[in-house]
Design an enzyme around this catalytic site. Structure first.
Site, PDB file in Angstrom:
ATOM      1  N   HIS A  64     101.329 -59.331   6.510  1.00  0.00           N
ATOM      2  CA  HIS A  64     101.728 -59.452   7.914  1.00  0.00           C
ATOM      3  C   HIS A  64     100.913 -60.561   8.561  1.00  0.00           C
ATOM      4  CE1 HIS A  64     103.552 -58.424  11.623  1.00  0.00           C
ATOM      5  NE2 HIS A  64     102.439 -58.013  12.198  1.00  0.00           N
ATOM      6  N   HIS A  76     102.361 -61.561  17.383  1.00  0.00           N
ATOM      7  CA  HIS A  76     102.968 -61.385  16.069  1.00  0.00           C
ATOM      8  C   HIS A  76     104.386 -60.848  16.220  1.00  0.00           C
ATOM      9  CE1 HIS A  76     101.847 -56.882  15.780  1.00  0.00           C
ATOM     10  NE2 HIS A  76     101.413 -57.309  16.949  1.00  0.00           N
ATOM     11  N   CYS A 165     107.912 -62.414  10.312  1.00  0.00           N
ATOM     12  CA  CYS A 165     106.626 -62.752  10.927  1.00  0.00           C
ATOM     13  C   CYS A 165     106.019 -64.029  10.346  1.00  0.00           C
ATOM     14  CB  CYS A 165     105.649 -61.588  10.778  1.00  0.00           C
ATOM     15  SG  CYS A 165     105.242 -61.152   9.061  1.00  0.00           S
TER      16      CYS A 165
END
Length: 234
Positions: A64, A76, A165
């Protein structure tokens, strides 16, 4: 007030994930509580982070990414179904649960949000600018990176392959939306398709479904079409 449609969707997903949670049932309740306390007690020294840094958090199946904005804030991109059911920012801004995340992936909905470093990391370790050595483009200056991220904050469409992301942070930091995770996944799929053993495997699975479920269009057509296309693509 919670939206009833969201409650129904969450309940259905919770039932589907019941088998995945059986492993937790075999662990003593004290161990689960300790694990949760360790996640929330995790501390990251933000004095080492600079505005515009790319932060990476390795998960079990993926990585991530986020952009550090300063003052313990990270922008994010997160899949999230909740904005489809409510506009209440206090509720939306709460940490995205696994149910909200999975439903967001399925509905292809997401938001670029700003959270604390602790909420972003969720107890995992953080790598800083780890991609700079591998990315062909030179990183932009930190202030430009942060400004790009701040301009994009808000609701956005989500695609596991084309807008995740990693695409968000590489656009902000390098000016080019790229996902190495997506590229690796696509290469793996290509290898599976090119491997002619997948034709035999799909044919055998199709025949097994015919034996178990009977001869019908829903079983016969996939048994013929899927192996054919795999054979043609190989």
């Amino acid at each position: 007030m919670k939206n009833p449609m969201y409650e129904v969707a969450s309940l259905l997903l919770e039932k589907l994930l019941l088998l995945a949670n059986l492993k937790l049932c075999s662990v003593g309740p004290g161990a689960v509580e300790v694990e949760e306390e360790e996640k929330h007690a995790s501390y990251h020294d933000t004095t080492y982070f600079k505005r515009g840094d790319m932060l990476e958090v390795p998960r079990t199946l993926f990585v991530h990414f986020g952009i550090y904005l300063g003052d313990n804030r990270v922008a994010h991109l997160m899949p999230d179904i909740l904005p489809a059911f409510t506009d209440e920012q206090r509720q939306i801004q709460q940490v995205v649960t696994n149910k909200r995340l999975i439903l967001g992936v399925l509905a292809r909905m997401a938001s670029i949000r700003v959270d604390t470093v602790e909420d972003f990391a969720y107890g995992d370790s953080i790598l800083v600018n780890h991609m700079d050595e591998a990315f062909p483009n030179k990183a932009l200056c930190g202030e430009e990176v942060a400004r790009r991220a701040e301009k994009l904050v808000g609701a956005t469409a989500y695609s596991l392959l084309w807008n995740n992301c990693e695409h968000f942070v590489t656009y902000c930091r390098y000016g080019s939306a790229v996902s190495f995770q997506t590229d690796k996944f696509c290469e793996t799929v290509k290898m599976i398709i090119r491997d002619q053993r997948s034709v035999l495997a799909s044919a055998l699975l199709g025949l097994a479904s015919i034996v178990c479920l009977g001869l019908a269009p829903s079983t016969t057509l996939p048994t013929i079409i899927i192996p054919f296309f795999l054979w043609m693509a190989g």
